[in-house]
Write an enzyme that holds these catalytic residues in place. Structure first.
Site, PDB file in Angstrom:
ATOM      1  N   LYS A 146       2.921   9.840   8.344  1.00 38.86           N
ATOM      2  CA  LYS A 146       2.220   9.357   9.537  1.00 38.86           C
ATOM      3  C   LYS A 146       2.792   9.870  10.862  1.00 38.86           C
ATOM      4  CE  LYS A 146       0.104   5.155   7.661  1.00 38.86           C
ATOM      5  NZ  LYS A 146      -1.289   5.609   7.656  1.00 38.86           N
ATOM      6  N   ASP A 178       9.264   2.323   1.568  1.00 39.93           N
ATOM      7  CA  ASP A 178       8.144   3.101   2.096  1.00 39.93           C
ATOM      8  C   ASP A 178       8.074   2.819   3.596  1.00 39.93           C
ATOM      9  OD1 ASP A 178       5.679   3.906   3.029  1.00 39.93           O
ATOM     10  OD2 ASP A 178       4.605   3.397   1.186  1.00 39.93           O
ATOM     11  N   PHE A 213       0.858  -1.198   0.000  1.00 43.11           N
ATOM     12  CA  PHE A 213       0.000   0.000   0.000  1.00 43.11           C
ATOM     13  C   PHE A 213       0.883   1.233   0.000  1.00 43.11           C
ATOM     14  CE2 PHE A 213      -2.515   3.434   1.787  1.00 43.11           C
ATOM     15  CZ  PHE A 213      -3.661   3.347   1.015  1.00 43.11           C
TER      16      PHE A 213
HETATM   17  C1  LIG Z   1       2.949   2.181   3.852  1.00 38.88           C
HETATM   18  C2  LIG Z   1       2.050   3.334   3.524  1.00 38.88           C
HETATM   19  N1  LIG Z   1       2.365   4.149   2.503  1.00 38.88           N
HETATM   20  C3  LIG Z   1       1.596   5.201   2.185  1.00 38.88           C
HETATM   21  C4  LIG Z   1       0.434   5.475   2.867  1.00 38.88           C
HETATM   22  C5  LIG Z   1      -0.406   6.663   2.481  1.00 38.88           C
HETATM   23  O1  LIG Z   1      -0.298   7.656   3.428  1.00 38.88           O
HETATM   24  P1  LIG Z   1      -1.361   8.859   3.467  1.00 38.88           P
HETATM   25  O2  LIG Z   1      -2.672   8.261   3.879  1.00 38.88           O
HETATM   26  O3  LIG Z   1      -0.789   9.823   4.462  1.00 38.88           O
HETATM   27  O4  LIG Z   1      -1.416   9.441   2.094  1.00 38.88           O
HETATM   28  C6  LIG Z   1       0.070   4.642   3.936  1.00 38.88           C
HETATM   29  C7  LIG Z   1      -1.199   4.890   4.659  1.00 38.88           C
HETATM   30  O5  LIG Z   1      -1.757   4.023   5.297  1.00 38.88           O
HETATM   31  C8  LIG Z   1       0.876   3.559   4.258  1.00 38.88           C
HETATM   32  O6  LIG Z   1       0.566   2.734   5.264  1.00 38.88           O
END
Ligand SMILES: Cc1ncc(COP(=O)(O)O)c(C=O)c1O
Length: 396
Positions: free
Chosen positions: A249, A220, A135
């Protein structure tokens, strides 16, 4: 305040299902709803409320910064932005930073950076290999990078240039690598995809393959970073360093922020290539600087590690007494309880009714990610609540 859910139903675009709770305040690991009920918050803004709710130190920094300078254009230098940038670079394996406002935006930046790098350095290569069940966000390009087809299919042709392989499968990654490949992009532990922990050697093998092929590794760390894994960054535990890393986050303890970090050799943006109105503004970066400082000054990271181990043991212990509890997985304070049936929704509802907020990441997996400041007694209280829900479900 009236009936908030009906007021919202009348005007909002419905993009997801909410829990039937309106939260009005918090303190530490606890939050309160508009009826005065309290809950232990083991969702923590999806791993964002690093220091818990209403942390007095963070609140003071935000209030002081708000009275001083909330926002100016990025055509000017600001002190909080450079201070957070320097701290991030000092305490990561990366050399350069760009600030954004969210995880998706940080990943957009990382993808642009890797594509520009590939086009310049690998004969026009712009493909990125990412993983099924990964994700990376909800913008058009980050859903194109996200390994869940349902998130991109309603929106027409996705951004081209993404190839998917199974997570934790180095052979599949090798088979998918071609002359068009610029980078590999993945999470050290898949969060939204089900709290999927790879083999301990996986990241090392991925790193070695990227080096052998001369392609970039983008990690990520939006969910796993900022202490969630028990170390500041999860990659530290794998004994490797990424070429590009994203954070968001937990970086500013609940204030919206995102960051793309890169090694010098991958840092190919030039003036005019990228930008953001709010990215790295004084309010968000002052908050981020405070949160990161608190992690670095000792206590919080150690607590995350110890409480993560306590949570691991308590969740694993459920297997001895409950037929529905079939395993636990995770890292630090990002953990999942595996259930022997698709009852994650029932466990989440039962827990909420008893004063614990958790969320399902698969029909049979419930996720636990409290603030890094969670106490020993709160971990015990949370797992005792889960245990009473399992008792009830098993007696049906
Ligand atoms: C691993 C990861 N990358 C990216 C995101 C996206 O972040 P945002 O919701 O701040 O756009 C999330 C959100 O859950 C995530 O867990």
């Amino acid at each position: 305040m009236g009936d908030i859910p009906s007021r919202e139903a009348a005007i909002h675009m419905t993009t997801g299902r909410r829990m039937p709770v309106t939260l009005v305040r918090g303190e530490g690991t606890r939050v309160w709803d508009d009826d005065g009920n309290s809950y232990l918050d083991f969702i923590a803004g999806i791993a964002s409320d690093t220091l818990g709710h209403a942390d007095p130190g963070l609140a003071e920094v935000i209030a002081t910064q708000a009275r001083t300078l909330i926002h100016v254009s990025n055509v000017f230098y600001t002190v909080p932005q450079i201070e957070l940038g320097e701290l991030l670079i000092k305490h990561s394996a990366l050399d350069r930073v760009f600030f954004a406002n969210s995880g998706a935006e940080a990943n957009e930046g990382a993808i642009k950076l890797a594509r520009k790098w590939g086009i310049q350095n690998r004969d026009g290569a712009y493909e990125i290999i990412s993983t099924h069940n990964g994700f990376h966000g909800r913008t058009l390009t980050t859903v194109a990078a996200t390994g869940t087809p349902a998130y991109r299919e309603p929106f027409g042709p996705p951004t081209p240039g993404f190839v998917f392989v199974d997570y934790d499968d180095v052979a599949a990654l090798k088979a998918a690598t071609t002359a068009r490949t610029a980078a590999v992009m993945l999470e050290p532990v898949q969060g939204e995809g089900g709290v999927n922990v790879p083999d301990p050697d996986y990241l090392m093998h991925v790193r070695a393959w990227c080096d052998e092929q001369g392609i970039l590794l983008i990690l990520d760390e939006i969910q796993t970073g900022m202490g969630r894994s028990g170390t500041l960054w999860a990659y530290e535990q794998a004994g490797i360093e990424p070429d590009i890393m994203t954070s968001a986050k937990g970086l500013a303890g609940g204030v919206p922020i995102g960051a793309v970090l890169a090694k010098e050799h991958a840092s190919v943006f030039q003036p005019g290539d990228h930008g953001s109105t709010f990215g790295g503004n004084p309010l968000a970066t002052a908050a981020g600087h405070h949160v990161l400082t608190r992690l670095l000054e000792g206590g919080v990271l150690e607590n995350a590690k110890a409480r993560g181990e306590q949570l691991r043991q308590r969740l694993a212990g459920l297997e001895d007494r409950h037929s529905l509890a079939t395993g636990e997985r995770g890292i630090g304070l990002l953990r999942g309880l595996e259930l022997g049936a698709d009852v994650a929704g029932d466990v989440v509802t039962g827990a909420r009714e008893r004063g614990l907020l958790v969320n399902p990441v698969r029909p049979s997996v419930v996720r636990f990610m409290p603030p890094l400041t969670v106490t020993e007694a709160e971990i015990d209280e949370a797992v005792d609540i889960v245990e009473s829900v399992l008792d009830e479900l098993e007696s049906r």
